[in-house]
Design a protein around this motif. Sequence first.
Motif, PDB file in Angstrom:
ATOM      1  N   HIS A  64      65.123  26.597  37.877  1.00 55.28           N
ATOM      2  CA  HIS A  64      63.927  27.163  37.268  1.00 55.28           C
ATOM      3  C   HIS A  64      62.969  27.711  38.319  1.00 55.28           C
ATOM      4  O   HIS A  64      62.945  27.250  39.463  1.00 55.28           O
ATOM      5  CB  HIS A  64      63.201  26.093  36.451  1.00 55.28           C
ATOM      6  N   VAL A  67      60.398  25.194  40.162  1.00 58.88           N
ATOM      7  CA  VAL A  67      60.956  24.131  41.001  1.00 58.88           C
ATOM      8  C   VAL A  67      60.600  24.377  42.462  1.00 58.88           C
ATOM      9  O   VAL A  67      60.643  25.523  42.929  1.00 58.88           O
ATOM     10  CB  VAL A  67      62.487  24.055  40.825  1.00 58.88           C
ATOM     11  N   SER A 111      58.092  15.349  38.002  1.00 58.76           N
ATOM     12  CA  SER A 111      57.703  16.368  37.022  1.00 58.76           C
ATOM     13  C   SER A 111      56.213  16.290  36.752  1.00 58.76           C
ATOM     14  O   SER A 111      55.685  15.210  36.466  1.00 58.76           O
ATOM     15  CB  SER A 111      58.480  16.153  35.722  1.00 58.76           C
ATOM     16  N   LEU A 134      66.600  22.145  34.828  1.00 61.86           N
ATOM     17  CA  LEU A 134      65.722  22.477  35.949  1.00 61.86           C
ATOM     18  C   LEU A 134      66.504  22.878  37.196  1.00 61.86           C
ATOM     19  O   LEU A 134      66.106  23.783  37.929  1.00 61.86           O
ATOM     20  CB  LEU A 134      64.754  21.340  36.261  1.00 61.86           C
ATOM     21  N   HIS A 180      59.452  19.389  40.069  1.00 62.74           N
ATOM     22  CA  HIS A 180      59.472  20.287  38.911  1.00 62.74           C
ATOM     23  C   HIS A 180      58.037  20.432  38.423  1.00 62.74           C
ATOM     24  O   HIS A 180      57.501  19.552  37.755  1.00 62.74           O
ATOM     25  CB  HIS A 180      60.360  19.712  37.804  1.00 62.74           C
ATOM     26  N   ASP A 182      56.391  21.753  36.092  1.00 64.96           N
ATOM     27  CA  ASP A 182      56.563  22.368  34.780  1.00 64.96           C
ATOM     28  C   ASP A 182      55.348  22.281  33.871  1.00 64.96           C
ATOM     29  O   ASP A 182      55.231  23.055  32.926  1.00 64.96           O
ATOM     30  CB  ASP A 182      57.773  21.763  34.071  1.00 64.96           C
TER      31      ASP A 182
END
Length: 278
Positions: A64, A67, A111, A134, A180, A182
């Motif tokens: 992703h 990342v 994350s 991911l 991550h 996100d």
Amino acid sequence: MSSPSIAFVCASNNPRILAENLLRSPAIASGAYPLEVIENAASATQAYNLGLDRTKADIIVFLHHDVYLPLGWDDLLRQRIAEVEAVDPNWALLGAFGIAMDSRAYGPVWSSSIDFIAGLMPLAPVPVQSFDELLFVLRRASGLRFDAGLTGWHMYGTDIVCQARAKGLGAYSVALPLIHNDGYKETLDANFEAAFRYMARKWSNMLPLKTPVVKITRSARDLYKWRWNLWRSRKQRRAQAAPDARDPRDYARACGWMDLRPSLSAYAAERVSDRNTS
């Protein structure tokens, strides 16, 4: 034996997120590895098949755009590949976060959506039934490709593992620490249910399948239960999430992952010591 060539493939629809996360990764910023960025694709499988065709590397890392890979991550990947090949020369896939056959989750990955390190630490390669999308790694010689019939941006990490299992090829979780970034997600888009039903039809002989998000079954009961729990927990999850606008290097530093090379050196020294005393 020569070291395998490695390339990275990323689907992205947001240049800012890409620049502030993946492109800050030392392995990527150095230009040492090819990076194919597929912009504004109609689906993940379309983007990744295109990326697969654009590079000829032996090893392709699909990941992703949010990342961040700490310093030394690429060397750690080569070490993990060597470890897997020692037990399964016919491996197909490695992942940074996966669900084992006993449904336990293996990482470790940090994350921002949950503000903690997720996943157990695998001390050896762990066979899995699914990956979080991911980041996962494909060995080109496996011959695997992504199913164009799986539209949208969900479940392809489970589908590619199922493809490998159906062909008798290994798919493993290995320790590849990463960030991550996100951020908080209120819910997932409408394509998630379509992907759930597609997977339930396609892999009916493998059900149930535990993914990092939901268990895929013949009925949609688990899907509706997950959706209800997601809605009910939204305030708590929103309060828990860390800001995704923050530099991912801050999170890597807090995790002790700014530089993975010292751990590699220590690991190599342990292996030498083990051989000398055996």
